[in-house]
Design an enzyme around this catalytic site. Structure first.
Site, PDB file in Angstrom:
ATOM      1  N   GLN A   1       0.826  -1.204   0.000  1.00  0.00           N
ATOM      2  CA  GLN A   1       0.000   0.000   0.000  1.00  0.00           C
ATOM      3  C   GLN A   1       0.858   1.252   0.000  1.00  0.00           C
ATOM      4  OE1 GLN A   1      -2.543  -2.076   3.341  1.00  0.00           O
ATOM      5  NE2 GLN A   1      -3.392  -0.046   3.015  1.00  0.00           N
TER       6      GLN A   1
ATOM      7  N   GLU B   1       0.754  -1.657   4.592  1.00  0.00           N
ATOM      8  CA  GLU B   1       1.241  -0.278   4.644  1.00  0.00           C
ATOM      9  C   GLU B   1       2.722  -0.283   5.009  1.00  0.00           C
ATOM     10  OE1 GLU B   1      -1.109   2.504   6.885  1.00  0.00           O
ATOM     11  OE2 GLU B   1       0.392   4.080   6.750  1.00  0.00           O
TER      12      GLU B   1
ATOM     13  N   ARG C   1      -5.058   7.820  17.289  1.00  0.00           N
ATOM     14  CA  ARG C   1      -6.364   7.762  16.631  1.00  0.00           C
ATOM     15  C   ARG C   1      -7.404   7.075  17.527  1.00  0.00           C
ATOM     16  NH1 ARG C   1      -8.996   8.591  11.532  1.00  0.00           N
ATOM     17  NH2 ARG C   1      -7.133   9.571  10.682  1.00  0.00           N
TER      18      ARG C   1
ATOM     19  N   ALA D   1      -5.742   5.453   5.623  1.00  0.00           N
ATOM     20  CA  ALA D   1      -6.532   6.513   6.247  1.00  0.00           C
ATOM     21  C   ALA D   1      -7.744   6.901   5.391  1.00  0.00           C
ATOM     22  CB  ALA D   1      -5.665   7.753   6.536  1.00  0.00           C
TER      23      ALA D   1
ATOM     24  N   GLU E   1     -12.535   3.198   5.748  1.00  0.00           N
ATOM     25  CA  GLU E   1     -12.516   2.742   7.137  1.00  0.00           C
ATOM     26  C   GLU E   1     -13.821   2.916   7.917  1.00  0.00           C
ATOM     27  OE1 GLU E   1      -8.983   5.250   7.439  1.00  0.00           O
ATOM     28  OE2 GLU E   1      -8.158   3.746   8.781  1.00  0.00           O
TER      29      GLU E   1
END
Lengths: 475, 786
Positions: B212, B247, B325, B528, B730
């Protein structure tokens, strides 16, 4: 040479290396990259291919299997259909088109497997619900399945189209069959006996060859732990071992009967067994996994042994010396240890009609409803004397101990009891004298013990109350 | 002179494809098995296959590693360990802590010790078995709370606060206090980590990687092998699933393959098998949430104190931002006048936990939802009412605990709408009646309707930028390239829609090509939920540049005013004249107008002062509400999900079919996290659920037939996003919290007035245990009453 049909084309190719799976062979030797490896353990279905077998009536029957846990040499004389043979992007087959139309693909890695399961379901005439159910062995991590279910529903309403010439394939398969009957030279490292006698001879001749039936456990071990064998004796070619024969006394299941064959048989014979079989692995594995394999593997979590133990099954072991029969309860000696001797082959499982006539209660507990291994499996078979009294009590347990077993102590204890008045705490204590369950990734010992006691109580109650209602019935 | 293609090959466009339910651009290739993933790329003879030797012990000293027999095994060409790394040995993406191979001491079971390159994968695997590794056992730490209390942290703790939570809690009429264990989650992308590294004629490298974050793979490969960045190109056409797991975690296998490619001069492929992938790579962070929630008797919340302890595993990876987060979402949709939210990053001897859809948000949100549920149970109120009574508004109660003001907050209306559409209130009462009826034996029903508010933007500010490259060819066909990764989420088709709309051309004129670091450089990860937002704006920017050039050319060539020039339905209208798009492009080409442009975007308005824990970290919020109903067998803990209804806010949808797929897929992935997906480690820190035989993601049978998903209508994003759409990757994941709350609701009648002792995942065993605990409490209460 391997004689088979690939995507509608008769082929002769050099024998695959004996340890190779269909998936690996397709991808490395044939350069067909459409089938994907998601797990190599038969759990995800991304490698699903369809295999066609010619039947006695000359028709070809198609079934979905996991390419990752099927040996490539088993393709001798069969029709292998892969996603490439179903349709290309410019000429999509209906089972592909519905997936496109319903937005059933996202990352697409699982998609070829879904397409093949859909194809198999479609050409076997499944209705929408059955088609969805047949997708239980295809994991998708992206879509949430609703779009795929919609695709399956639409497909079920469409006429089945074969992406090849069925007559041509039929002819080719018949030709190979005739040739191989005349000339039994398979790969020297991959023996395909056609009779039990040939199998027994092969076992003695190649003592270091691995015996394989469905291979759905064996290939998992081979793939995960990179286990390799000098050769194989594949039992899938012995038609005589794939029959279910019934008479007034017994039902005799050939050891090569698959779970899906059993499921078909049980549909009219035993609702609880049928419901259990629906939760044994997934469709692809049920098409391959055999009753005999499930017993001989002696896995503590096999679903069939607890049932068979509760049904007084005996087994038939065949060797060069002859045939011997033993109660299944004598077969399991220890963790993955059995009474099977060198040179012997499990050929049949025999279940007395009397046992099958007894009311039966089966409950399997697993983390996931479909395609999961039992945390615990309880089987209760008993005769109902009158309300609150049972006789001939048989309790089979799976997932509880190192071997599939009967709860013999509890069975005896229950003979004396008013079963409707027993608490699950009492059952917990009594069952504790039969087995000490384990804790592992699937469940804790506490849960296994507690829930098994609860299930036994439920089973006892159900057997009694249903007789009061006048006969066994299950929703 | 070269003859150009005849113009007029394209039919005229109908209307804009933006907002249409256009099919995924790869769908036909995917269903026919023609879509290529890294492992499907044809390789040349001589290509090597790499497999990894993984540590069998955690926190163990590596006394010796004898690879002599491995090297001598047939087919083996190269074997590498940490000592063979010429450049950087640590590939930590933000902070150090991730050595490419174990460095003297193992961090976790499954950590890479060495890699074997052989002429086939089978040969490499055969060789692995002959490695001899001697360990001196260590003392692995597995409990994150214990680690936190001992100060074993991968990064410092952080606090966000407003008002005086502890004083407000002192004064609160009701305080609920609890601890919630939140399980981690294996990504279980269907395609495991894979890279094909091909050395080029000049010593540079071309990598096909399932990542990613190609720019990070490029950077880390360059650092590991010691090349400048301009000599490493990474190309990604599509992933077989990512979900955050590719990622940072794609980098290690890529670096290993690249290193062997450089050492041997041969192409090298690595594709982890499933078990190695599950053992080697990090997962969603397990969390422990400890909370005290204060409210009045009506259920109005006054204060929250929350400790969020993230189990980060053995290195920082992205845990700083992930725990942040979680903290940012510890309010979910509820206004907290007084709040103190602390985040801790505990070290344990497990694989380094990493990004996973929601990136900590789900864990923070689950913690507050558990607290709110506990509050409702204590007050014996319908949790819906407590939720509704505590929502933000856009008037007074409109500022989060980190100071961001909500400009838009449609959740109250969405909850009311969904409750009406799916008859929540009637079904809530019906569940109570069902549970009171002894005729239903061990069966209980539960229902819950829960909201989601999810902040959109990377909280690392610099990542909020994107680039694009758009070419118009002389036949009028257009090629679009951008920095985003197609991992199934339909990014490429959305980008094609954006470009087609910009020129008002049919979609067939647009081709989106593989993402490459040598086409669009210095990209941010596709993470994200930002893919379509940021790349869409960058593509739009490039198209705008090209349109500007074409307009300027038209104005000067035909002497018309700019206002008389338009691009409509595949045609270019210049005053009174009309040209086919291709015809016009050819005129521009002959007039030497550049037909290629880059595009760029950076998200405006966002800022966050971490020292003060205050600012506007998010450009905007996405919202959703869902309602789930379950039936539970309290004697066995088994359950079925009976019905799901979802109403979700994607702004003005770029592609409703793609968005619905994201929403349902997100829900089901979240459902797995909260129900059947359980990670189990034994005392030796070995992951026991390292195969799909033991780790169970949802199947088709877990999904109810009654599953309804709707997009919020008339929902233009107030923030200036691409076509006023909203990110969708998400946010829907957290809609599954309603299923988990429904399981709690099904148990609530067993012991009214008590919090439901059910953590996550709610496996059948966990539900069984919770039911038994509640039944024991009820018996005790009865005894006390007598």
């Amino acid at each position: 040479m391997l004689d088979f049909v690939l995507n509608g084309q008769a082929m002769q190719v050099p024998f695959p290396e004996p340890n190779q799976s269909i998936l690996n062979w397709l991808r490395t030797d044939l350069g067909l990259m459409g089938s994907k490896e998601g797990c190599a353990t038969g759990d995800c279905g991304a490698c699903t291919v369809v295999i066609g077998d010619i039947q006695k009536d000359g028709q070809v029957r198609y079934q979905a299997v996991n390419g990752c846990i099927t040996l490539a040499n088993t393709l001798q004389g069969r029709h292998l259909l892969t996603v490439e043979g179903v349709g290309s992007k410019d000429t999509l087959h209906p089972c592909q088109q519905v997936m496109v139309d319903h937005h059933g693909t996202q990352c697409g890695y699982c998609t070829p497997g879904f397409v093949m399961s859909l194809f198999a379901g479609h050409c076997n005439g499944l209705d929408a619900q059955a088609m969805s159910a047949a997708l239980g062995g295809n994991l998708c991590r992206c879509t949430g399945y609703t779009t795929i279910r919609d695709a399956a529903t639409e497909l079920a309403a469409k006429p089945c189209v074969m992406p090849f010439d069925p007559a041509e394939v039929q002819g080719a398969l018949q030709q190979v069959k005739a040739d191989s009957a005349a000339n039994a030279s398979a790969s020297p490292a991959f023996v395909i006996p056609r009779t039990i006698e040939q199998a027994v001879t092969a076992i003695n001749r190649y003592p270091d060859y691995k015996l394989v039936a469905g291979g759905t456990d064996l290939l998992v071990e081979m793939n995960v732990f990179h286990r390799r064998y000098p050769g194989f004796i594949w039992l899938g070619g012995i038609e005589g071992m794939q029959q279910i024969e019934e008479n007034a006394e017994v039902v005799r299941f050939g050891a090569g009967v698959t779970f899906n064959q059993l499921m078909q048989w049980s549909a009219s014979q035993s609702a609880p067994l049928h419901a259990l079989l629906d939760r044994v692995a997934a469709n692809q594995v049920r098409n391959q996994g055999t009753l005999g394999g499930n017993i001989v593997n002696a896995s503590p979590v096999g679903d069939m042994p607890p049932v068979l133990l509760a049904l007084d099954a005996s087994i038939e072991l065949t060797s060069a010396e002859g045939v011997r029969q033993m109660p299944l309860s004598d077969f399991f000696l220890g963790y993955r240890q059995t009474a099977l001797q060198q040179g012997e082959l499990l050929t049949a499982v025999i279940v007395p009609r009397a046992a099958l006539a007894r009311p039966l209660f089966i409950h399997k507990i697993s983390k996931r409803w479909e395609d999961d291994i039992a945390s615990t499996l309880l089987v209760l078979s008993a005769k109902v004397a009158d309300a609150g009294r049972l006789t001939d009590i048989h309790i089979g347990l799976g997932g509880m101990a190192a071997i599939p077993c009967r709860a013999t102590h509890t069975e005896q204890w229950l003979q004396q009891a008013d079963v409707l008045a027993i608490s699950s705490d009492e059952l917990l204590t009594e069952l504790g004298r039969d087995v000490q369950p384990m804790s592992d990734a699937r469940a804790s010992a506490q849960y296994r013990a507690g829930v098994t006691a609860t299930l036994l109580k439920r089973g006892l109650k159900q057997l009694c109350s249903e007789v009061q209602k006048g006969g066994l019935s299950h929703a | 002179m070269r003859k150009l293609i005849e113009p007029g090959m394209y039919p005229s466009a109908g209307s804009s494809p933006v907002g249409k339910a256009v099919t995924h651009d790869s769908a036909a290739m995917q269903v026919s098995g023609q879509a290529q993933y890294v492992d499907d790329i044809p390789t040349v003879p001589g290509t090597l296959h790499l497999v990894l030797g993984l540590a069998e012990q955690a926190d163990a000293e590596i006394v010796s590693v004898d690879l002599t027999a491995v090297r001598q095994s047939p087919g083996v060409v190269d074997v590498i360990t940490l000592n063979d790394v010429p450049g950087h040995k640590d590939i930590g993406p933000v902070f150090p802590g991730d050595p490419l191979f174990a460095d003297g001491r193992t961090l976790y079971v499954g950590q890479a010790l060495f890699a074997v390159a052989a002429t086939s994968e089978a040969a490499a695997r055969r060789a692995l078995a002959s490695a001899r590794v001697e360990y001196r056992a260590g003392n692995p730490v597995l409990d994150p709370v214990q680690a936190w209390q001992q100060g074993l942290l991968v990064r410092p703790s952080h606090v966000m606060q407003r008002g005086d939570a502890s004083a407000a809690l002192e004064q609160a009429e009701v305080v609920v206090q609890g601890q919630l264990d939140i399980g981690g989650q294996e990504h279980f992308y269907l395609e495991t980590q894979a890279t094909l590294a091909i050395p080029q004629e000049d010593g540079s490298l071309h990598l096909y990687s399932s990542t990613q974050h190609p720019s990070e793979v490029q950077k880390l490969v360059a650092e590991v092998v010691g090349l400048p960045l301009n000599q490493v190109a990474v190309e990604v056409r599509r992933l077989g699933g990512g979900f955050g797991g590719k990622e940072t975690q794609a980098a290690a296998p890529a670096c290993m393959a690249a290193l062997v490619a450089v050492r041997t001069g041969r192409p090298v492929k690595i594709r982890l098998n499933r078990r190695d992938d599950m053992r080697l790579t990090g997962k969603r962070h397990p969390f422990v949430g400890q909370f005290r929630l204060g409210a009045d008797q009506s259920g109005r919340i006054s204060a929250l104190e929350m400790e969020l302890i993230g189990n980060c595993g053995c290195s920082p990876d992205l845990s700083d931002a992930i725990v942040d987060r979680a903290m940012f979402h510890a309010d979910n949709c509820y206004y907290l006048a007084h709040a103190r939210v602390s985040g801790h990053r505990a070290f344990t001897h497990t694989a380094s936990n990493t990004a996973y859809r929601g990136f900590g948000g789900p864990q923070g949100m689950l913690a507050i939802e558990a607290a709110v549920d506990d509050l409702a149970r204590r007050l014996q109120l319908d949790p819906y009412i407590v939720r509704m009574n505590n929502l933000y508004d856009t008037d007074q109660r409109n500022r989060t605990h980190y100071g961001q003001e909500l400009e838009q907050f449609p959740v109250a209306e969405m909850m009311a709408k969904l409750a009406e559409d799916c008859q929540y209130h009637q079904r809530y009462q019906a569940a109570r009646a069902f549970n009171a009826d002894v005729g239903n034996g061990p069966l209980r029903r539960g229902i819950a309707l829960t909201p989601v508010k999810f902040g959109i933007s990377f909280t690392a500010q610099h990542l909020n930028q994107a680039g694009a490259l758009v070419h118009i060819y002389t036949d009028g066909s257009i090629q679009v390239n951008h920095g985003g990764i197609e991992m199934g989420q339909g990014l490429y088709i959305k980008m094609a829609q954006v470009a087609a709309d910009a020129f008002d051309l049919p979609l067939e004129c647009i081709r989106v090509t593989a993402t490459r670091t040598d086409k669009v450089p210095n990209t941010s990860p596709t993470a994200a939920s930002s893919g379509a937002d940021m790349n869409g704006m960058a593509v739009h920017d490039a198209c705008t540049t090209l349109l500007g050039r074409l307009r300027a050319f038209a104005a000067s060539e035909f002497g018309v005013d700019a206002s008389a020039i338009s691009f409509e339905s595949g045609q270019v209208i210049v005053g009174q004249q009309r040209f086919g798009f291709a015809e016009f492009v050819q005129k521009a080409y002959f007039a030497r107008i550049s037909l290629s442009a880059t595009g760029y975007y950076r998200t405006p308005l966002i800022h966050y002062d971490r020292a003060r824990a205050e600012g506007r970290p998010f450009f905007y919020f996405a919202h959703g509400v869902s309602c789930s109903e379950v039936e539970v067998d309290i004697e066995t803990g088994e359950y079925r999900l009976c019905q799901v209804d979802i109403l979700h806010d994607v702004g003005r949808s770029l592609n409703p079919a793609i968005d619905l797929g994201q929403i349902e897929g997100g829900f089901v992935q979240g459902l797995g996290w909260l129900t059947t997906e359980e990670l189990v480690w034994d005392e030796q820190a070995r992951l026991r659920t390292d195969m799909p035989a033991t780790y169970k993601i949802p199947t088709i049978g877990d999904i109810p037939v009654a599953f309804t998903t709707r997009l919020l209508e008339r929902a233009d994003n107030p923030a200036n996003t691409i076509h006023r759409s909203k990110a969708v990757g998400e946010p829907p994941f957290m809609l599954a919290i309603s299923a988990w709350c429904a399981l709690r609701d099904a148990l609530a009648d067993l012991a009214p007035g008590n919090a439901i002792p059910l953590s996550a995942p709610a496996t059948p065993e966990a539900v069984w245990k919770a039911a038994r605990t509640l039944q024991a409490m009820a018996v005790q209460a009865q005894g006390a009453a007598k």
